[in-house]
Design a protein around this motif. Structure first.
Motif, PDB file in Angstrom:
ATOM      1  N   VAL A  68       0.839  -1.194   0.000  1.00 28.44           N
ATOM      2  CA  VAL A  68       0.000   0.000   0.000  1.00 28.44           C
ATOM      3  C   VAL A  68       0.875   1.245   0.000  1.00 28.44           C
ATOM      4  O   VAL A  68       0.659   2.181  -0.769  1.00 28.44           O
ATOM      5  CB  VAL A  68      -0.966   0.003   1.209  1.00 28.44           C
ATOM      6  N   VAL A  69       1.890   1.243   0.878  1.00 27.19           N
ATOM      7  CA  VAL A  69       2.788   2.391   0.989  1.00 27.19           C
ATOM      8  C   VAL A  69       4.093   1.928   1.634  1.00 27.19           C
ATOM      9  O   VAL A  69       4.114   0.955   2.383  1.00 27.19           O
ATOM     10  CB  VAL A  69       2.125   3.538   1.805  1.00 27.19           C
ATOM     11  N   ALA A  70       5.172   2.626   1.294  1.00 31.69           N
ATOM     12  CA  ALA A  70       6.479   2.329   1.872  1.00 31.69           C
ATOM     13  C   ALA A  70       7.238   3.631   2.094  1.00 31.69           C
ATOM     14  O   ALA A  70       7.268   4.487   1.208  1.00 31.69           O
ATOM     15  CB  ALA A  70       7.265   1.413   0.943  1.00 31.69           C
ATOM     16  N   PHE A  71       7.794   3.776   3.276  1.00 35.82           N
ATOM     17  CA  PHE A  71       8.586   4.938   3.645  1.00 35.82           C
ATOM     18  C   PHE A  71       9.875   4.457   4.276  1.00 35.82           C
ATOM     19  O   PHE A  71       9.945   3.343   4.790  1.00 35.82           O
ATOM     20  CB  PHE A  71       7.853   5.811   4.681  1.00 35.82           C
ATOM     21  N   GLY A  72      10.885   5.307   4.285  1.00 36.11           N
ATOM     22  CA  GLY A  72      12.106   4.908   4.957  1.00 36.11           C
ATOM     23  C   GLY A  72      13.164   5.985   4.938  1.00 36.11           C
ATOM     24  O   GLY A  72      12.978   7.067   4.382  1.00 36.11           O
ATOM     25  N   ASP A  73      14.277   5.643   5.559  1.00 31.93           N
ATOM     26  CA  ASP A  73      15.448   6.501   5.571  1.00 31.93           C
ATOM     27  C   ASP A  73      16.660   5.608   5.311  1.00 31.93           C
ATOM     28  O   ASP A  73      16.503   4.522   4.757  1.00 31.93           O
ATOM     29  CB  ASP A  73      15.555   7.291   6.883  1.00 31.93           C
ATOM     30  N   GLY A  74      17.816   6.007   5.733  1.00 28.22           N
ATOM     31  CA  GLY A  74      19.016   5.229   5.469  1.00 28.22           C
ATOM     32  C   GLY A  74      19.183   3.987   6.310  1.00 28.22           C
ATOM     33  O   GLY A  74      20.044   3.160   6.028  1.00 28.22           O
ATOM     34  N   ALA A  75      18.349   3.823   7.339  1.00 32.75           N
ATOM     35  CA  ALA A  75      18.521   2.692   8.253  1.00 32.75           C
ATOM     36  C   ALA A  75      17.280   1.828   8.447  1.00 32.75           C
ATOM     37  O   ALA A  75      17.373   0.753   9.022  1.00 32.75           O
ATOM     38  CB  ALA A  75      18.977   3.207   9.622  1.00 32.75           C
ATOM     39  N   GLN A  76      16.122   2.297   7.979  1.00 30.56           N
ATOM     40  CA  GLN A  76      14.916   1.502   8.188  1.00 30.56           C
ATOM     41  C   GLN A  76      13.867   1.780   7.116  1.00 30.56           C
ATOM     42  O   GLN A  76      13.944   2.775   6.401  1.00 30.56           O
ATOM     43  CB  GLN A  76      14.323   1.702   9.572  1.00 30.56           C
ATOM     44  N   ALA A  77      12.911   0.851   7.026  1.00 21.64           N
ATOM     45  CA  ALA A  77      11.797   0.998   6.095  1.00 21.64           C
ATOM     46  C   ALA A  77      10.522   0.578   6.800  1.00 21.64           C
ATOM     47  O   ALA A  77      10.513  -0.387   7.573  1.00 21.64           O
ATOM     48  CB  ALA A  77      12.010   0.137   4.855  1.00 21.64           C
ATOM     49  N   LEU A  78       9.459   1.309   6.531  1.00 19.30           N
ATOM     50  CA  LEU A  78       8.144   1.010   7.088  1.00 19.30           C
ATOM     51  C   LEU A  78       7.213   0.724   5.922  1.00 19.30           C
ATOM     52  O   LEU A  78       7.052   1.561   5.036  1.00 19.30           O
ATOM     53  CB  LEU A  78       7.627   2.192   7.909  1.00 19.30           C
ATOM     54  N   LEU A  79       6.629  -0.471   5.920  1.00 20.07           N
ATOM     55  CA  LEU A  79       5.715  -0.894   4.862  1.00 20.07           C
ATOM     56  C   LEU A  79       4.331  -1.125   5.435  1.00 20.07           C
ATOM     57  O   LEU A  79       4.190  -1.654   6.531  1.00 20.07           O
ATOM     58  CB  LEU A  79       6.145  -2.225   4.241  1.00 20.07           C
ATOM     59  N   MET A  80       3.324  -0.771   4.650  1.00 18.74           N
ATOM     60  CA  MET A  80       1.959  -1.200   4.923  1.00 18.74           C
ATOM     61  C   MET A  80       1.550  -1.999   3.697  1.00 18.74           C
ATOM     62  O   MET A  80       1.758  -1.548   2.568  1.00 18.74           O
ATOM     63  CB  MET A  80       1.019  -0.035   5.135  1.00 18.74           C
ATOM     64  N   TYR A  81       1.043  -3.207   3.918  1.00 19.07           N
ATOM     65  CA  TYR A  81       0.685  -4.050   2.785  1.00 19.07           C
ATOM     66  C   TYR A  81      -0.526  -4.915   3.111  1.00 19.07           C
ATOM     67  O   TYR A  81      -0.851  -5.146   4.279  1.00 19.07           O
ATOM     68  CB  TYR A  81       1.869  -4.915   2.335  1.00 19.07           C
ATOM     69  N   GLU A  82      -1.202  -5.342   2.037  1.00 22.94           N
ATOM     70  CA  GLU A  82      -2.315  -6.280   2.150  1.00 22.94           C
ATOM     71  C   GLU A  82      -1.754  -7.659   1.858  1.00 22.94           C
ATOM     72  O   GLU A  82      -1.272  -7.920   0.754  1.00 22.94           O
ATOM     73  CB  GLU A  82      -3.419  -5.949   1.144  1.00 22.94           C
ATOM     74  N   LEU A  83      -1.804  -8.534   2.844  1.00 21.84           N
ATOM     75  CA  LEU A  83      -1.330  -9.903   2.696  1.00 21.84           C
ATOM     76  C   LEU A  83      -2.512 -10.767   2.268  1.00 21.84           C
ATOM     77  O   LEU A  83      -3.516 -10.850   2.980  1.00 21.84           O
ATOM     78  CB  LEU A  83      -0.753 -10.395   4.024  1.00 21.84           C
ATOM     79  N   ASN A  84      -2.427 -11.380   1.100  1.00 25.08           N
ATOM     80  CA  ASN A  84      -3.509 -12.211   0.579  1.00 25.08           C
ATOM     81  C   ASN A  84      -3.369 -13.634   1.092  1.00 25.08           C
ATOM     82  O   ASN A  84      -2.322 -14.258   0.889  1.00 25.08           O
ATOM     83  CB  ASN A  84      -3.486 -12.221  -0.948  1.00 25.08           C
ATOM     84  N   THR A  85      -4.423 -14.127   1.755  1.00 28.20           N
ATOM     85  CA  THR A  85      -4.401 -15.487   2.272  1.00 28.20           C
ATOM     86  C   THR A  85      -5.671 -16.221   1.846  1.00 28.20           C
ATOM     87  O   THR A  85      -6.728 -15.604   1.704  1.00 28.20           O
ATOM     88  CB  THR A  85      -4.313 -15.515   3.820  1.00 28.20           C
ATOM     89  N   THR A  86      -5.551 -17.520   1.668  1.00 25.88           N
ATOM     90  CA  THR A  86      -6.729 -18.319   1.330  1.00 25.88           C
ATOM     91  C   THR A  86      -7.530 -18.665   2.576  1.00 25.88           C
ATOM     92  O   THR A  86      -8.716 -18.958   2.475  1.00 25.88           O
ATOM     93  CB  THR A  86      -6.336 -19.620   0.601  1.00 25.88           C
ATOM     94  N   VAL A  87      -6.904 -18.617   3.732  1.00 25.68           N
ATOM     95  CA  VAL A  87      -7.574 -18.999   4.981  1.00 25.68           C
ATOM     96  C   VAL A  87      -8.305 -17.834   5.635  1.00 25.68           C
ATOM     97  O   VAL A  87      -9.438 -17.977   6.083  1.00 25.68           O
ATOM     98  CB  VAL A  87      -6.557 -19.617   5.971  1.00 25.68           C
ATOM     99  N   TYR A  88      -7.692 -16.644   5.671  1.00 19.82           N
ATOM    100  CA  TYR A  88      -8.248 -15.505   6.399  1.00 19.82           C
ATOM    101  C   TYR A  88      -8.624 -14.325   5.509  1.00 19.82           C
ATOM    102  O   TYR A  88      -9.023 -13.276   6.018  1.00 19.82           O
ATOM    103  CB  TYR A  88      -7.271 -15.031   7.473  1.00 19.82           C
TER     104      TYR A  88
END
Length: 122
Positions: A68-88
């Protein structure tokens, strides 16, 4: 590994690799001493981390992810994502990855685990 070796680019590539069940490629992005913390557990070390991802893919029936979105700097990254699963179904996740020498050293995951706990009878 990637065209750009920024933490955000590596985080994106790593997420695409593991959610696509390419564990060999995913492992290339990890430090040997990686530490994972999330709602469902704690794992230390590259081998244990990869094994936990394999188990997660099988348990949840992971079929991919959309970042969905990704941000970061020289030492870290923050991701928000939709994980697709067949169970949930789709699970919205946020992950903070911390880097050292170009490798992921720490993975801090958060998501609403209610739907999983509910499925386990909690």
């Amino acid at each position: 590994m990637t065209e750009s070796n920024t933490p955000v680019a590596i985080a994106r590539a790593f997420t695409q690799a593991w959610t696509g069940n390419d564990m060999e490629r995913a492992a290339d992005y990890l430090a040997e001493e990686i530490v994972f913390d999330g709602p469902m557990g704690h794992v230390e070390g590259k081998k244990a981390y990869i094994e936990s991802l394999k188990g997660l893919i099988g348990y949840m029936g992971i079929t991919g992810a959309q970042i969905v979105v990704a941000f970061g700097d020289g030492a870290q990254a923050l991701l928000m994502y939709e994980l697709n699963t067949t169970v949930y179904g789709a699970l919205t996740c946020a992950k903070l990855l911390t880097f050292h020498n170009g490798k992921i050293q720490r993975d801090r995951l958060t998501f609403d685990s209610y739907v999983i706990r509910k499925g386990q009878g909690a």
